[in-house]
Design a protein around this motif. Structure first.
Motif, PDB file in Angstrom:
ATOM      1  N   LEU A   1      -3.905   0.821  -5.922  1.00 58.16           N
ATOM      2  CA  LEU A   1      -3.865   1.850  -4.889  1.00 58.16           C
ATOM      3  C   LEU A   1      -3.633   1.246  -3.512  1.00 58.16           C
ATOM      4  CD1 LEU A   1      -6.768   4.101  -6.168  1.00 58.16           C
ATOM      5  CD2 LEU A   1      -4.313   4.420  -6.481  1.00 58.16           C
ATOM      6  N   LEU A   2      -4.180   0.070  -3.264  1.00 61.58           N
ATOM      7  CA  LEU A   2      -3.955  -0.622  -1.991  1.00 61.58           C
ATOM      8  C   LEU A   2      -2.484  -0.974  -1.825  1.00 61.58           C
ATOM      9  CD1 LEU A   2      -5.196  -1.899   0.547  1.00 61.58           C
ATOM     10  CD2 LEU A   2      -5.486  -3.986  -0.785  1.00 61.58           C
ATOM     11  N   ILE A   3      -1.868  -1.457  -2.867  1.00 62.37           N
ATOM     12  CA  ILE A   3      -0.440  -1.796  -2.810  1.00 62.37           C
ATOM     13  C   ILE A   3       0.389  -0.543  -2.551  1.00 62.37           C
ATOM     14  CG2 ILE A   3       1.521  -2.611  -4.181  1.00 62.37           C
ATOM     15  CD1 ILE A   3      -0.427  -4.612  -5.477  1.00 62.37           C
ATOM     16  N   VAL A   4       0.057   0.555  -3.227  1.00 62.91           N
ATOM     17  CA  VAL A   4       0.785   1.810  -3.020  1.00 62.91           C
ATOM     18  C   VAL A   4       0.621   2.279  -1.568  1.00 62.91           C
ATOM     19  CG1 VAL A   4       0.855   4.261  -3.655  1.00 62.91           C
ATOM     20  CG2 VAL A   4       0.700   2.513  -5.430  1.00 62.91           C
ATOM     21  N   ALA A   5      -0.581   2.185  -1.028  1.00 63.66           N
ATOM     22  CA  ALA A   5      -0.818   2.584   0.363  1.00 63.66           C
ATOM     23  C   ALA A   5      -0.004   1.731   1.327  1.00 63.66           C
ATOM     24  CB  ALA A   5      -2.306   2.487   0.689  1.00 63.66           C
ATOM     25  N   ILE A   6       0.060   0.443   1.100  1.00 62.62           N
ATOM     26  CA  ILE A   6       0.842  -0.444   1.966  1.00 62.62           C
ATOM     27  C   ILE A   6       2.324  -0.089   1.901  1.00 62.62           C
ATOM     28  CG2 ILE A   6       1.605  -2.834   2.256  1.00 62.62           C
ATOM     29  CD1 ILE A   6      -1.272  -3.662   1.478  1.00 62.62           C
ATOM     30  N   VAL A   7       2.813   0.197   0.699  1.00 61.76           N
ATOM     31  CA  VAL A   7       4.222   0.587   0.551  1.00 61.76           C
ATOM     32  C   VAL A   7       4.502   1.878   1.316  1.00 61.76           C
ATOM     33  CG1 VAL A   7       5.948   1.390  -1.109  1.00 61.76           C
ATOM     34  CG2 VAL A   7       4.594  -0.639  -1.616  1.00 61.76           C
ATOM     35  N   PHE A   8       3.612   2.858   1.227  1.00 61.44           N
ATOM     36  CA  PHE A   8       3.803   4.102   1.967  1.00 61.44           C
ATOM     37  C   PHE A   8       3.825   3.858   3.471  1.00 61.44           C
ATOM     38  CE2 PHE A   8       2.732   6.535  -1.862  1.00 61.44           C
ATOM     39  CZ  PHE A   8       3.647   7.576  -1.726  1.00 61.44           C
TER      40      PHE A   8
END
Length: 64
Positions: free
Chosen positions: A11-18
């Motif tokens: 989820l952290l990686i997805v948030a950074i990508v967003f």
């Protein structure tokens, strides 16, 4: 392969990508628009269910 599903670091990686894709300025506006859309969808769904129940009651008043 997918025995644990999403873990917190996923989820952290997805948030950074967003944040990288949309920028930190657009995210609050996007979240606000999504929330407004969800409220509209919820109210329309509730109205449709009420209309359906009212129509059913008119068709068969003896069932109530």
């Amino acid at each position: 392969m997918f025995r644990n599903g999403l873990e917190p670091w996923h989820l952290l990686i997805v948030a950074i990508v967003f944040i990288v894709l949309f920028g930190s300025k657009k995210l609050p506006d996007t979240a606000r628009a999504l929330g407004k859309s969800m409220r509209i969808l919820k109210s329309e769904t509730k109205a449709m269910k009420a209309d359906e129940a009212e129509a059913e009651e008119r068709r068969d008043p003896a069932a109530s």
